[in-house]
Motif scaffolding. Structure first.
Motif, PDB file in Angstrom:
ATOM      1  N   SER A   1       8.631   7.239   6.946  1.00  0.00           N
ATOM      2  CA  SER A   1       7.328   7.670   6.721  1.00  0.00           C
ATOM      3  C   SER A   1       7.182   5.823   5.895  1.00  0.00           C
ATOM      4  O   SER A   1       6.016   4.857   6.904  1.00  0.00           O
ATOM      5  N   ARG A   2       7.859   5.566   5.434  1.00  0.00           N
ATOM      6  CA  ARG A   2       7.476   3.744   4.600  1.00  0.00           C
ATOM      7  C   ARG A   2       7.694   2.933   6.528  1.00  0.00           C
ATOM      8  O   ARG A   2       6.732   2.553   6.254  1.00  0.00           O
TER       9      ARG A   2
ATOM     10  N   LEU B   1       5.344   6.620  16.230  1.00  0.00           N
ATOM     11  CA  LEU B   1       6.469   6.205  15.467  1.00  0.00           C
ATOM     12  C   LEU B   1       7.205   6.930  14.698  1.00  0.00           C
ATOM     13  O   LEU B   1       8.453   7.497  14.938  1.00  0.00           O
ATOM     14  N   ALA B   2       6.454   7.694  14.558  1.00  0.00           N
ATOM     15  CA  ALA B   2       7.039   9.426  13.971  1.00  0.00           C
ATOM     16  C   ALA B   2       7.749   9.964  14.868  1.00  0.00           C
ATOM     17  O   ALA B   2       9.001  10.420  14.851  1.00  0.00           O
ATOM     18  N   ALA B   3       7.318  10.772  16.212  1.00  0.00           N
ATOM     19  CA  ALA B   3       7.658  11.382  16.377  1.00  0.00           C
ATOM     20  C   ALA B   3       8.990  10.002  17.642  1.00  0.00           C
ATOM     21  O   ALA B   3      10.311  10.994  18.478  1.00  0.00           O
ATOM     22  N   GLU B   4       9.427   9.128  17.487  1.00  0.00           N
ATOM     23  CA  GLU B   4      10.501   8.158  17.618  1.00  0.00           C
ATOM     24  C   GLU B   4      11.752   8.197  16.690  1.00  0.00           C
ATOM     25  O   GLU B   4      12.248   7.838  16.711  1.00  0.00           O
TER      26      GLU B   4
ATOM     27  N   VAL C   1       0.780  -1.256   0.440  1.00  0.00           N
ATOM     28  CA  VAL C   1       0.056   0.250  -0.149  1.00  0.00           C
ATOM     29  C   VAL C   1       0.545   1.076   0.178  1.00  0.00           C
ATOM     30  O   VAL C   1       0.494   2.530  -1.207  1.00  0.00           O
ATOM     31  N   HIS C   2       1.897   1.222   0.642  1.00  0.00           N
ATOM     32  CA  HIS C   2       2.658   2.071   1.034  1.00  0.00           C
ATOM     33  C   HIS C   2       3.287   2.744  -0.223  1.00  0.00           C
ATOM     34  O   HIS C   2       3.480   4.077  -0.883  1.00  0.00           O
TER      35      HIS C   2
ATOM     36  N   ALA D   1      -2.734   4.433   3.333  1.00  0.00           N
ATOM     37  CA  ALA D   1      -2.418   5.480   1.880  1.00  0.00           C
ATOM     38  C   ALA D   1      -2.540   7.199   2.352  1.00  0.00           C
ATOM     39  O   ALA D   1      -1.746   7.710   1.349  1.00  0.00           O
ATOM     40  N   LEU D   2      -3.458   6.850   3.103  1.00  0.00           N
ATOM     41  CA  LEU D   2      -3.604   8.322   3.155  1.00  0.00           C
ATOM     42  C   LEU D   2      -2.448   8.975   4.277  1.00  0.00           C
ATOM     43  O   LEU D   2      -1.862  10.108   3.862  1.00  0.00           O
ATOM     44  N   LEU D   3      -1.928   8.280   5.583  1.00  0.00           N
ATOM     45  CA  LEU D   3      -0.666   8.892   6.049  1.00  0.00           C
ATOM     46  C   LEU D   3       0.356   8.538   5.106  1.00  0.00           C
ATOM     47  O   LEU D   3       0.903   9.792   5.147  1.00  0.00           O
ATOM     48  N   THR D   4       0.037   7.716   3.895  1.00  0.00           N
ATOM     49  CA  THR D   4       2.021   7.960   3.070  1.00  0.00           C
ATOM     50  C   THR D   4       2.041   9.276   2.501  1.00  0.00           C
ATOM     51  O   THR D   4       2.692   9.976   2.476  1.00  0.00           O
TER      52      THR D   4
END
Length: 704
Positions: free
Chosen positions: A261-262, A254-257, A9-10, A322-325
């Protein structure tokens, strides 16, 4: 498996969004036809004696008098010249109305049962197709009109059903008009930003449109209740919030850590996606229990519920990554300046609460005693089906029903129909001797005898149900078959049909819950703990509804008349609340298990797991409770009961059970919390879905 799916999806996020947009357009076009395919009613039990009797009465005798016009003289008595002329003219006009059958009136034969005790009112009766709302509306607008001699009011079962359906649809529109804007505002506050708050709306929209399309197809194949539409919108938005909140929180964490993106998207799909799959399975299993019951009113909610759960889960697993990507860091656009949720960090309050409970599990006795006390009214619960008393006392049909019951000797609406195929052989005389029977009226057509039994009992009273039992216990005349119909008989058959299938429904819910949670956790203790605590919480909610709506507490504040619990709505309340409570159970247990499998100690896994999911569960529960509590503004009592009961069950589950009883029970279970016999452990290793990794930055606990 889920990791590979997330990677795919990514890589093709824009293509996924394009195909999703096409699917939404197709589903929307197909789902637009759902409204024309769905029906009202659905409370009759197919094949039951009362249902068969009603069919014979309709086909052979033109149906019972389900339309009653009460004509009251403005001055003097109903036998005076002016009221008599008005009454005769009204009856003649009604008899000529297309779609109205079997019109009769007091002025035809001067029957005493059609004249009030004080002589001021008389009845005009007839039969209409109760499912033809347009016909009933036309009759009401045409004939409920006053003149200089009389006033005219309408009642009867057709008018009651029409009024209840119209009132319910209006109440649902008001409730949604309150809940939707409030929920949208709370979404922005909960997600901490405008863009992030739009994500659950995307998931919910796809789930709602997809389920509308499903109902449009099913409506052409079988009977589906129109009220399934409202469950679709409420549950679709609720699950969209739940699943999106879970995935956005994990992605932000996870982004904060520092994850790219992937990595953030794939890990979110692999961990939160697994939780969503198991959550959807448990919710769908709870709603599937409604398929056990023969009433298509209940079965319709299973059709809608299973569909919306499955489509919401699929859309969350496809659309969200998909939206987050595509959005990436832009998911924080429109971030509220005071928001602290962007980093997806743990909520210290929930962690401290879990730690305090695990140090002193005895504190859980307080909420446990509270829940048991709230559940205790179930010991004297009584059950019924909707009648005019679910409406406010100010409505005209409710007032007419009260007049028919108190001012006339033998109400057609509360009568019982006894059908005899063969020689009745004195059965009418034996019926007349039974307690509370006012009179018995006979009619014959096509070799079938209809004995209409008029009583002085309310049709949904316990005494009326006992009378049905007494009539059915009478020996049938030699060579004849006897069927008993009428409202009281329908109530007896409905309660029997639901009660006889409850063990199967409960067994289905319990078994599927145990199996799914075992596959999820690999533990035997966890599914049993979850089942016991969830049943306790829902029992407390339903018990509170008995205390309020059956016992009459808060009646003046909420504006209802105390009456027995609605049988079908109580079953629906239990299944919906159980499914949503399992939703939150999976959210919390998945994080605890993930931490435990990553090497955290038992106490640390619970406290950290609750810290990281407490905000998600409480926020999702609060948003959903708002939607259900909005039903408390309804004027139909069973709708109030359903909404308040669901909202209360959701809040108690999120606060008392997840926050206190789960940590306490985990502490008491100790090392047995995640254990299973070796044979079951090997089975789980083969068929269980496990895609977790140790928590980033969390060191494995040392083994003592």
């Amino acid at each position: 498996m889920l990791g590979s799916f997330g990677t795919a999806v990514h890589r093709r996020a824009k293509l996924v969004l394009l195909l999703s947009a096409v699917a939404v357009a197709v589903l929307g076009a197909l789902g637009a036809g759902a409204f024309g395919q769905l029906k009202g009613g659905g409370f009759d039990v197919p094949g039951a004696p009362s249902t068969r009797a009603a069919g014979i009465v309709d086909d052979t005798f033109g149906g019972p008098a389900n339309l009653v016009l009460v004509v009251t003289a403005r001055h003097g008595t109903i036998d005076d010249t002016g009221p008599t002329a008005s009454g005769k003219a009204l009856a003649a006009r009604l008899a000529a109305e297309p779609g109205v059958r079997g019109v009769g009136s007091y002025w035809e034969n001067r029957g005493p049962a059609l004249k009030s005790k004080d002589g001021r009112s008389a009845l005009v009766v007839g039969n209409v197709d109760s499912e033809d709302d347009a016909l009933v509306d036309r009759v009401l607008s045409t004939y409920v009109q006053d003149d200089t001699a009389v006033t005219v009011r309408a009642g009867g079962q057709a008018v009651v059903g029409n009024t209840v359906n119209s009132q319910v649809l209006g109440d649902l529109a008001v409730a949604e008009g309150i809940a939707i804007p409030v929920t949208l505002l709370l979404l922005i506050l909960a997600f901490g930003g405008v863009v992030a708050a739009a994500l659950p709306l995307a998931v919910g929209l796809v789930a709602i449109l997809g389920t509308f399309a499903e109902l449009a197809v099913l409506g052409r194949l079988t009977d589906v209740s129109v009220f399934a539409i409202n469950l679709t919108t409420a549950l679709g938005l609720a699950l969209g919030v739940d699943y999106a909140l879970l995935m956005v929180a994990r992605y932000r964490e996870l982004a904060a850590e520092g994850a790219d993106s992937r990595t953030a998207v794939v890990t979110t799909v692999r961990t939160a996606g697994r939780t969503i799959l198991f959550s959807a399975a448990t919710v769908a299993a709870a709603l599937a229990a409604l398929l056990v019951f023969p009433l298509y009113f209940l079965r319709s909610f299973a059709y809608a519920g299973i569909g919306v759960v499955a489509i919401a889960a699929v859309s969350a697993l496809v659309l969200m990554p998909a939206l987050l990507t595509v959005l990436g860091k832009r998911v924080e656009v429109g971030r509220l300046p005071w928001s602290t949720s962007g980093g997806g960090s743990a909520a210290p309050f929930w962690g401290r609460l879990a730690g305090a409970v695990m140090r002193r599990p005895v504190v859980a006795l307080a909420p446990l005693v509270l829940l048991l006390a709230m559940a205790s009214p179930l010991l004297h619960a009584a059950f019924g089906t909707p009648d005019e008393q679910v409406l406010p006392a100010s409505t005209q049909v409710r007032q007419v029903s009260d007049v028919l019951r108190t001012d006339f000797t033998g109400d057609q609406a509360t009568s019982l129909q006894v059908l005899v195929d063969g020689d009745p052989a004195g059965l009418a005389a034996r019926l007349a001797e039974l307690p509370h029977v006012v009179r018995v009226q006979s009619a014959t057509a096509s070799g079938t005898h209809l004995l209409t039994v008029y009583t002085d009992l309310a049709s949904h009273s316990t005494a009326a149900q006992h009378l049905v039992t007494d009539i059915r216990a009478l020996p049938a005349p030699p060579g004849a078959t006897v069927l008993v119909g009428g409202d009281a008989a329908e109530l007896v058959d409905t309660k029997d049909a639901i009660g006889s299938r409850l063990p199967y429904a409960a067994g289905l819910v319990g078994l599927t819950t145990l199996v799914v949670l075992f596959l999820f956790t690999g533990s035997v203790a966890q599914p049993i703990r979850a089942l016991v605590l969830n049943v306790l919480g829902i029992s407390a909610s339903v018990g509170t509804m008995v205390w309020i709506f059956q016992d009459g507490h808060l009646a003046s504040w909420l504006g209802f008349t105390a009456r027995p619990m609605d049988t079908a709505m109580t079953v629906l309340l239990f299944c919906i609340a159980f499914g949503l409570s399992m939703d939150y159970e999976v959210f919390l247990t998945s994080r605890i298990k993930e931490l435990h499998d990553g090497g955290a100690g038992r106490t640390e896994a619970v406290t950290e797991g609750l810290a990281r999911t407490g905000r998600i569960v409480s926020t999702a529960a609060g948003l959903l409770a708002v939607s259900f509590f909005a039903f408390g503004t309804a004027s139909v009592s069973f709708l109030q009961m359903f909404g308040i009961g669901c909202g209360l069950a959701i809040l108690m589950d999120a606060l008392l059970i997840r926050g206190i009883l789960v940590p306490a029970s985990m502490r008491l279970l100790g090392r047995h919390a995640w254990s299973a016999p070796s044979a079951l452990r090997r089975l789980h290793d083969r068929v269980g879905l496990t895609e977790t990794t140790p928590e980033p930055g969390l060191e494995p606990a040392k083994t003592p």
